[in-house]
Design a protein around this motif. Structure first.
Motif, mmCIF file in Angstrom:
data_model
loop_
_atom_site.group_PDB
_atom_site.id
_atom_site.type_symbol
_atom_site.label_atom_id
_atom_site.label_comp_id
_atom_site.label_asym_id
_atom_site.label_seq_id
_atom_site.Cartn_x
_atom_site.Cartn_y
_atom_site.Cartn_z
ATOM 1 N N TYR A 7 0.932 -1.373 0.012
ATOM 2 C CA TYR A 7 0.085 -0.096 -0.029
ATOM 3 C C TYR A 7 0.971 1.240 -0.129
ATOM 4 C CZ TYR A 7 1.342 0.404 4.882
ATOM 5 O OH TYR A 7 1.791 0.476 6.002
ATOM 6 N N TYR A 8 0.202 2.147 -0.423
ATOM 7 C CA TYR A 8 0.741 3.741 -0.171
ATOM 8 C C TYR A 8 -0.119 4.471 0.482
ATOM 9 C CZ TYR A 8 1.925 8.599 -1.147
ATOM 10 O OH TYR A 8 2.306 9.847 -0.991
ATOM 11 N N SER A 9 0.378 5.215 1.538
ATOM 12 C CA SER A 9 -0.761 6.154 2.380
ATOM 13 C C SER A 9 0.124 7.530 2.383
ATOM 14 C CB SER A 9 -0.917 5.689 3.710
ATOM 15 O OG SER A 9 -1.736 6.331 4.480
ATOM 16 N N GLY A 77 -3.494 -1.729 -1.685
ATOM 17 C CA GLY A 77 -4.225 -0.480 -1.098
ATOM 18 C C GLY A 77 -3.721 0.730 -1.589
ATOM 19 N N SER A 78 -4.557 1.581 -2.016
ATOM 20 C CA SER A 78 -4.157 3.127 -2.305
ATOM 21 C C SER A 78 -5.403 4.198 -1.801
ATOM 22 C CB SER A 78 -4.048 2.971 -3.855
ATOM 23 O OG SER A 78 -3.945 4.418 -4.264
ATOM 24 N N PRO A 79 -4.711 5.329 -1.772
ATOM 25 C CA PRO A 79 -5.802 6.303 -1.679
ATOM 26 C C PRO A 79 -6.453 6.825 -2.948
ATOM 27 C CG PRO A 79 -3.704 7.314 -1.285
ATOM 28 C CD PRO A 79 -3.702 5.857 -1.390
ATOM 29 N N ARG A 84 -8.183 8.298 -9.349
ATOM 30 C CA ARG A 84 -7.257 7.153 -9.824
ATOM 31 C C ARG A 84 -6.447 6.597 -8.604
ATOM 32 N NH1 ARG A 84 -8.006 11.271 -13.408
ATOM 33 N NH2 ARG A 84 -8.006 11.007 -15.503
ATOM 34 N N THR A 85 -5.460 5.611 -9.050
ATOM 35 C CA THR A 85 -4.375 5.218 -8.054
ATOM 36 C C THR A 85 -3.474 6.167 -7.613
ATOM 37 O OG1 THR A 85 -3.241 4.177 -9.956
ATOM 38 C CG2 THR A 85 -4.726 2.823 -8.660
ATOM 39 N N ALA A 86 -3.071 6.275 -6.462
ATOM 40 C CA ALA A 86 -1.924 7.040 -6.259
ATOM 41 C C ALA A 86 -0.652 6.625 -6.750
ATOM 42 C CB ALA A 86 -1.679 7.264 -4.817
ATOM 43 N N PRO A 87 0.117 7.512 -7.357
ATOM 44 C CA PRO A 87 1.156 7.218 -8.121
ATOM 45 C C PRO A 87 2.255 6.298 -7.637
ATOM 46 C CG PRO A 87 0.724 9.489 -8.646
ATOM 47 C CD PRO A 87 -0.202 9.137 -7.276
ATOM 48 N N PRO A 88 2.630 6.172 -6.524
ATOM 49 C CA PRO A 88 3.487 5.131 -6.106
ATOM 50 C C PRO A 88 2.802 3.645 -6.370
ATOM 51 C CG PRO A 88 3.355 6.799 -4.393
ATOM 52 C CD PRO A 88 2.304 7.166 -5.424
ATOM 53 N N LEU A 89 1.736 3.380 -6.527
ATOM 54 C CA LEU A 89 1.191 2.287 -6.881
ATOM 55 C C LEU A 89 1.427 1.803 -8.218
ATOM 56 C CD1 LEU A 89 -0.784 -0.151 -5.568
ATOM 57 C CD2 LEU A 89 -0.029 1.753 -3.911
ATOM 58 N N ASN A 90 1.226 2.872 -9.269
ATOM 59 C CA ASN A 90 1.769 2.663 -10.322
ATOM 60 C C ASN A 90 2.968 2.222 -10.613
ATOM 61 O OD1 ASN A 90 -0.801 3.914 -10.849
ATOM 62 N ND2 ASN A 90 -0.090 5.907 -11.472
ATOM 63 N N SER A 101 -0.986 -13.969 -10.048
ATOM 64 C CA SER A 101 -1.214 -13.905 -8.578
ATOM 65 C C SER A 101 -2.753 -13.725 -8.315
ATOM 66 C CB SER A 101 -0.402 -12.633 -7.898
ATOM 67 O OG SER A 101 1.015 -12.597 -7.978
ATOM 68 N N ARG A 102 -3.080 -14.098 -7.216
ATOM 69 C CA ARG A 102 -4.322 -13.769 -6.666
ATOM 70 C C ARG A 102 -4.351 -12.469 -6.104
ATOM 71 N NH1 ARG A 102 -7.501 -15.908 -1.389
ATOM 72 N NH2 ARG A 102 -9.743 -15.433 -1.970
ATOM 73 N N VAL A 103 -5.431 -11.404 -6.560
ATOM 74 C CA VAL A 103 -5.043 -10.160 -6.050
ATOM 75 C C VAL A 103 -6.393 -9.479 -5.716
ATOM 76 C CG1 VAL A 103 -4.192 -7.827 -6.734
ATOM 77 C CG2 VAL A 103 -3.420 -9.644 -7.891
ATOM 78 N N ALA A 104 -6.572 -8.910 -4.532
ATOM 79 C CA ALA A 104 -7.715 -8.237 -3.933
ATOM 80 C C ALA A 104 -7.239 -6.798 -3.676
ATOM 81 C CB ALA A 104 -8.173 -8.805 -2.756
ATOM 82 N N ALA A 105 -8.044 -5.635 -3.652
ATOM 83 C CA ALA A 105 -7.656 -4.563 -3.394
ATOM 84 C C ALA A 105 -8.716 -3.652 -2.509
ATOM 85 C CB ALA A 105 -7.560 -3.623 -4.862
ATOM 86 N N PHE A 106 -8.075 -2.575 -1.806
ATOM 87 C CA PHE A 106 -8.884 -1.458 -1.141
ATOM 88 C C PHE A 106 -8.618 -0.255 -1.674
ATOM 89 C CE2 PHE A 106 -6.140 -0.225 2.324
ATOM 90 C CZ PHE A 106 -5.154 -1.210 2.303
#
Ligand SMILES: Cc1cc2nc3c(=O)[nH]c(=O)nc-3n(C[C@H](O)[C@H](O)[C@H](O)COP(=O)(O)O)c2cc1C
Length: 158
Positions: A7-9, A77-79, A84-90, A101-106
């Protein structure tokens, strides 16, 4: 089930949810940190962070170790930034192919839509097992705990 929460926060909300989920799922966590932080001024954070997100920027991250193949489940996890996704997730998604992979997201938002963010993630990883949305969870803890419990129970289902 071996689980990693990546995640990024920027302001602590996504970190708060990551920690709730880590406890419920006995998961490892990886917090992404850009080398260069975003401005934290009341207006400047929206100007610079919002522009970076709109351009799908992928900033350099501080070094980390991550081996997705060692996990049964990856949770992203991203704000929400400008929908959109916060850039660090990109950056993370450019560096790791999670299609196997099995992937979930919040996602954490201030009341706006999380749909576009999830659509971006789905396109990138090839589908999400489960998703959860939180409205500024660090200030709405009861609702956040309920949503985290719901999300965790879906993920723990055999
Ligand atoms: C640059 C920036 C852009 C944002 N854009 C949105 C948005 O489009 N929709 C929304 O509902 N909230 C938006 N927010 C609010 C955050 O998504 C929300 O406060 C979230 O809970 C913050 O998570 P964090 O504390 O982990 O950084 C934005 C916040 C920032 C800093």
């Amino acid at each position: 089930m071996k689980t990693l929460i990546v995640y990024y926060s920027f302001e602590g909300n996504t970190r708060y949810v990551a920690q709730l989920l880590a406890e419920k799922l006995d998961a490892d966590t990886l917090e992404l940190e850009p080398v260069k932080d975003y401005p934290r001024g009341k207006a400047s954070k929206y100007v610079f962070g919002g522009a970076a997100a709109s351009l799908s920027a992928a900033p350099e991250l501080k070094p980390y170790v991550c081996e997705p193949e060692k996990y049964d489940l990856m949770i992203l996890g991203s704000p929400v930034w400008a929908g959109r996704t916060a850039p660090p997730l990109n950056t993370f998604l450019k560096s790791h192919n999670l299609r196997q992979s099995r992937v979930a997201a919040f996602a954490c938002c201030a009341g706006g839509s999380t749909e576009r963010l999830f659509a971006m993630l789905e396109k990138n990883v090839g589908g999400l097992t489960a998703r959860a949305s939180f409205i500024d969870p660090a200030s709405h803890r009861e609702a956040a705990q309920e949503e985290a419990a719901r999300f965790a129970s879906v993920l723990l289902r055999p």
